[in-house]
Each structure stands twice: as C-alpha cells, then as structure tokens.
Design a protein around this motif. Structure first.
Motif, PDB file in Angstrom:
ATOM      1  N   GLY A  45      13.126 -49.710 -15.197  1.00 36.20           N
ATOM      2  CA  GLY A  45      13.623 -51.012 -14.693  1.00 36.20           C
ATOM      3  C   GLY A  45      13.237 -51.397 -13.339  1.00 36.20           C
ATOM      4  N   GLY A  46      13.233 -50.493 -12.153  1.00 36.71           N
ATOM      5  CA  GLY A  46      12.690 -50.858 -10.900  1.00 36.71           C
ATOM      6  C   GLY A  46      11.605 -51.431 -10.988  1.00 36.71           C
ATOM      7  N   VAL A  47      10.490 -50.715 -11.610  1.00 37.21           N
ATOM      8  CA  VAL A  47       8.856 -51.391 -11.681  1.00 37.21           C
ATOM      9  C   VAL A  47       9.252 -52.832 -12.162  1.00 37.21           C
ATOM     10  CG1 VAL A  47       6.688 -51.231 -12.481  1.00 37.21           C
ATOM     11  CG2 VAL A  47       8.094 -48.995 -11.777  1.00 37.21           C
ATOM     12  N   ALA A  48       9.868 -52.933 -13.321  1.00 38.85           N
ATOM     13  CA  ALA A  48       9.900 -54.275 -13.807  1.00 38.85           C
ATOM     14  C   ALA A  48      10.652 -55.325 -12.940  1.00 38.85           C
ATOM     15  CB  ALA A  48      10.833 -54.310 -15.069  1.00 38.85           C
ATOM     16  N   ASP A  49      11.586 -55.047 -12.148  1.00 37.98           N
ATOM     17  CA  ASP A  49      12.189 -56.140 -11.304  1.00 37.98           C
ATOM     18  C   ASP A  49      10.996 -56.275 -10.004  1.00 37.98           C
ATOM     19  OD1 ASP A  49      14.596 -55.850 -12.584  1.00 37.98           O
ATOM     20  OD2 ASP A  49      15.420 -54.315 -11.568  1.00 37.98           O
ATOM     21  N   THR A  55       5.734 -61.490  -8.833  1.00 34.86           N
ATOM     22  CA  THR A  55       5.133 -62.602  -9.619  1.00 34.86           C
ATOM     23  C   THR A  55       5.661 -63.816  -9.085  1.00 34.86           C
ATOM     24  OG1 THR A  55       4.867 -61.225 -11.618  1.00 34.86           O
ATOM     25  CG2 THR A  55       4.992 -63.638 -11.826  1.00 34.86           C
ATOM     26  N   LEU A  56       6.830 -63.934  -8.772  1.00 33.04           N
ATOM     27  CA  LEU A  56       7.655 -65.223  -8.354  1.00 33.04           C
ATOM     28  C   LEU A  56       7.316 -65.461  -6.853  1.00 33.04           C
ATOM     29  CD1 LEU A  56      11.400 -64.677  -9.577  1.00 33.04           C
ATOM     30  CD2 LEU A  56       9.732 -66.283 -10.468  1.00 33.04           C
ATOM     31  N   SER A  57       6.914 -64.594  -6.209  1.00 39.49           N
ATOM     32  CA  SER A  57       6.450 -64.653  -4.710  1.00 39.49           C
ATOM     33  C   SER A  57       5.205 -65.310  -4.720  1.00 39.49           C
ATOM     34  CB  SER A  57       6.600 -63.380  -4.019  1.00 39.49           C
ATOM     35  OG  SER A  57       6.145 -63.569  -2.641  1.00 39.49           O
ATOM     36  N   PHE A  58       4.275 -64.747  -5.543  1.00 39.21           N
ATOM     37  CA  PHE A  58       2.741 -65.250  -5.596  1.00 39.21           C
ATOM     38  C   PHE A  58       2.821 -66.707  -6.186  1.00 39.21           C
ATOM     39  CE2 PHE A  58      -1.146 -65.588  -8.618  1.00 39.21           C
ATOM     40  CZ  PHE A  58      -1.911 -65.531  -7.608  1.00 39.21           C
ATOM     41  N   LEU A  59       3.509 -66.928  -7.299  1.00 40.31           N
ATOM     42  CA  LEU A  59       3.479 -68.273  -8.088  1.00 40.31           C
ATOM     43  C   LEU A  59       4.092 -69.283  -6.925  1.00 40.31           C
ATOM     44  CD1 LEU A  59       4.695 -67.653 -11.676  1.00 40.31           C
ATOM     45  CD2 LEU A  59       2.222 -67.981 -10.638  1.00 40.31           C
ATOM     46  N   GLN A  68       3.627 -55.424  -3.188  1.00 42.47           N
ATOM     47  CA  GLN A  68       3.637 -56.622  -4.308  1.00 42.47           C
ATOM     48  C   GLN A  68       2.141 -56.816  -4.770  1.00 42.47           C
ATOM     49  OE1 GLN A  68       5.011 -59.485  -1.446  1.00 42.47           O
ATOM     50  NE2 GLN A  68       6.942 -59.511  -2.650  1.00 42.47           N
ATOM     51  N   PHE A  69       1.133 -56.599  -3.861  1.00 39.80           N
ATOM     52  CA  PHE A  69      -0.174 -56.621  -4.453  1.00 39.80           C
ATOM     53  C   PHE A  69      -0.602 -55.592  -5.457  1.00 39.80           C
ATOM     54  CE2 PHE A  69      -4.687 -55.177  -3.984  1.00 39.80           C
ATOM     55  CZ  PHE A  69      -5.116 -56.344  -4.503  1.00 39.80           C
ATOM     56  N   TYR A  70      -0.351 -54.427  -5.097  1.00 41.51           N
ATOM     57  CA  TYR A  70      -0.604 -53.277  -6.154  1.00 41.51           C
ATOM     58  C   TYR A  70       0.208 -53.329  -7.342  1.00 41.51           C
ATOM     59  CZ  TYR A  70      -4.192 -51.296  -3.029  1.00 41.51           C
ATOM     60  OH  TYR A  70      -5.377 -51.054  -2.491  1.00 41.51           O
ATOM     61  N   VAL A  71       1.229 -53.866  -7.297  1.00 44.54           N
ATOM     62  CA  VAL A  71       2.263 -53.937  -8.566  1.00 44.54           C
ATOM     63  C   VAL A  71       1.612 -55.030  -9.476  1.00 44.54           C
ATOM     64  CG1 VAL A  71       4.425 -55.093  -9.310  1.00 44.54           C
ATOM     65  CG2 VAL A  71       4.307 -53.139  -7.496  1.00 44.54           C
ATOM     66  N   LEU A  72       1.036 -56.241  -8.774  1.00 45.28           N
ATOM     67  CA  LEU A  72       0.359 -57.031  -9.602  1.00 45.28           C
ATOM     68  C   LEU A  72      -0.795 -56.891 -10.382  1.00 45.28           C
ATOM     69  CD1 LEU A  72       1.481 -60.538  -7.766  1.00 45.28           C
ATOM     70  CD2 LEU A  72       2.648 -59.396  -9.772  1.00 45.28           C
ATOM     71  N   LEU A  73      -1.487 -56.069  -9.263  1.00 45.15           N
ATOM     72  CA  LEU A  73      -3.000 -55.680  -9.785  1.00 45.15           C
ATOM     73  C   LEU A  73      -2.676 -54.685 -10.930  1.00 45.15           C
ATOM     74  CD1 LEU A  73      -5.923 -55.472  -9.011  1.00 45.15           C
ATOM     75  CD2 LEU A  73      -5.517 -53.631  -7.463  1.00 45.15           C
TER      76      LEU A  73
END
Length: 286
Positions: A45-49, A55-59, A68-73
C-alpha cells in the motif's frame, strides 16, 4: 488467509485429528504468516501511494526527486535510462534530471525519441485514458519546441558533447509564436479547399502589418490566392511552402499547447513538436 484460518478452526482445532503439539505448531505458523501478510500489505500500500504521488507530480510538470523517479521507472511510467539514451556511463536519475526543462511558459522533461506524438488510439468513450494521455503529453517536451538559448549552460554543454545530433533539433533562430487555437481556426478556414484540391500548398509568409502571419493557398487552381491571417509574436522572415494535405491530420488532432513556436528549417515546417515537409517559396513555385 481468512479462509485458511477459518478452515483450521473448523476442521482441525479441537478435533483430535492431529497431536496437540502439531496443532499448536500449525496455529503459531498461521499466526506468523498472517502477521507477515499484514506487514506486506502495508508495504504494498505504501508503494502504491508513492507511485500515485510520483505520477501526479510528473503529470503536473513538477521536478521529480530520485525516489519518485525510480518508483516511476520500476512501474514503467517513464522510459528515461542511460541505456535508452545510449549513455551508459551516466547515472539514470542524474541523466533524467539533466533533461529537465523549466521555462516561463512550460516545464517538463525533454523527450529525445522521435515518436513523441505517437500516442495510442484511445476510445472516445474512455475519457479517463484520453485525459491521462493528453496530460502525459503535456509533461514531456520535444526538442523542436525548445529554444536552444533557453537551456542552461550545463545542458548546452551536455548536448554538444554527448548528443550532438540532437542539437539541431532545438530552435536556434529567433522564434515566432502563435496562438494554437487561432492557427487551427485559420487552417480550418482553408481546409474545405484543401479537400477539393489536394495538390494545393499552403504558403506561410509575412503579413503587411507587424506581428501578422499570412497563410495563403498556392498552386495551379482557382482556389490559389485565398488566404487568412494569424497574429504572431516575432518576425517571420521567410516564405515557406508546405503541402496542404499535411495539415488535414494536424487540424483533426492539433497539439495541446496553448501557444507554440513556428519555424522553418532543414526542409521542414515546425509547429511546436509537429512538423511536415516544406520548401522555400519562389516566384515560380507560387
């Protein structure tokens, strides 16, 4: 897990089917497994959050940090790596952060691949996916829509040294800016004639008034000479002819930018990140 615990209580616990010692061991193992799954669930759940926030920050066009970069990667939401760019000596995040562009009118990450507008076909009824696709397109920027002089000295040095073939894709001359909606409206006014005479060209030339751009139909047709005008910021210094048929798709699916740069270089007319073949106009070709 709940079904497993229920089955144990109903079928095994207190039934004398196994020894008390074995029953105790199973009960302790199930309790340990249940606790571990709850911890895992909290972690997932923490990873999903974290992925949602990134994602919202990137968009939104914000600068991402390393986490944040490695989570999206890891979730395949971004594709920038040293291997995809062809610079394996670079740290992935440092390379990604080096491609960050922040201007007065737009900010995002420079997208080096040539397929920036090749978004998947979206069902018109699926408005959520359509919205996400358009929003993602706003978060990435093609070199063709960025002025070279607006890059930082570090970025210019980086492109010259490591990606010299990309340098020419940036805008190097003084740009001419137009309102995208006004430009699309002007092209729509000419589109009805472009459907009838596909061999007509569109001539982009300077208007008689200051900050005026003229779009004129050109070719051997009775429709030649029809024109419309667009307000612009800057001085359009050339006359360029582009095939009229090229603008049919542009009008149907225009870029989402509110304002955009217009330029003619390397045998192509560039409108933001979109481009089509073009050639200099002369008295004979007109």
């Amino acid at each position: 897990m709940c079904d497993l615990m229920t089955c144990y209580r109903r079928e095994i616990d207190g039934k004398s089917r196994i020894t008390p010692k074995t029953a105790r061991q199973i009960r302790e193992s199930l309790a340990e497994l249940s606790d571990s799954l709850q911890l895992l669930s909290a972690s997932v759940g923490g990873v999903a959050d974290a992925q949602s926030r990134a994602t919202l920050s990137f968009l939104a066009g914000n600068r991402l940090n390393r986490e944040q970069f490695y989570v999206l990667l890891a979730t395949q939401c971004v594709e920038w790596t040293n291997k995809t760019v062809g610079l394996s000596d670079f740290d992935d995040f440092e390379l990604f952060d080096l491609l960050r562009f922040e201007g007065e009118d737009k900010s995002g990450y420079i997208y080096l691949a040539p397929d920036i507008d090749d978004l998947p076909v979206v069902d018109p009824k699926d408005w959520t996916l359509q919205f996400m696709s358009q929003t993602y397109r706003k978060a990435i920027i093609a070199p063709e829509s960025i002025e070279w002089r607006r890059l930082s000295p570090r970025q210019r040095a980086f492109f010259r040294k490591y990606l010299p073939e990309t340098v020419s894709r940036f805008i190097h001359e003084e740009p001419v800016r137009v309102d995208m909606r006004e430009l699309v409206y002007a092209l729509k006014a000419l589109k009805v004639h472009l459907k009838v005479r596909r061999k007509l060209n569109v001539l982009f030339r300077r208007g008689e008034r200051k900050n005026e751009l003229v779009l004129e139909l050109s070719g051997r047709s009775k429709y030649a000479g029809l024109l419309t005008t667009v307000n612009c910021i800057g001085d359009w210094k050339t006359e360029a002819l582009a095939p009229g048929a090229s603008f049919r798709g542009f009008v149907a699916h225009p870029p989402v930018d509110e304002t955009t740069c217009l330029s003619f270089r390397n045998g192509r007319l560039h409108i933001g990140s979109w481009s089509c073949p073009a050639r200099p106009a002369d008295s004979e070709s007109r």
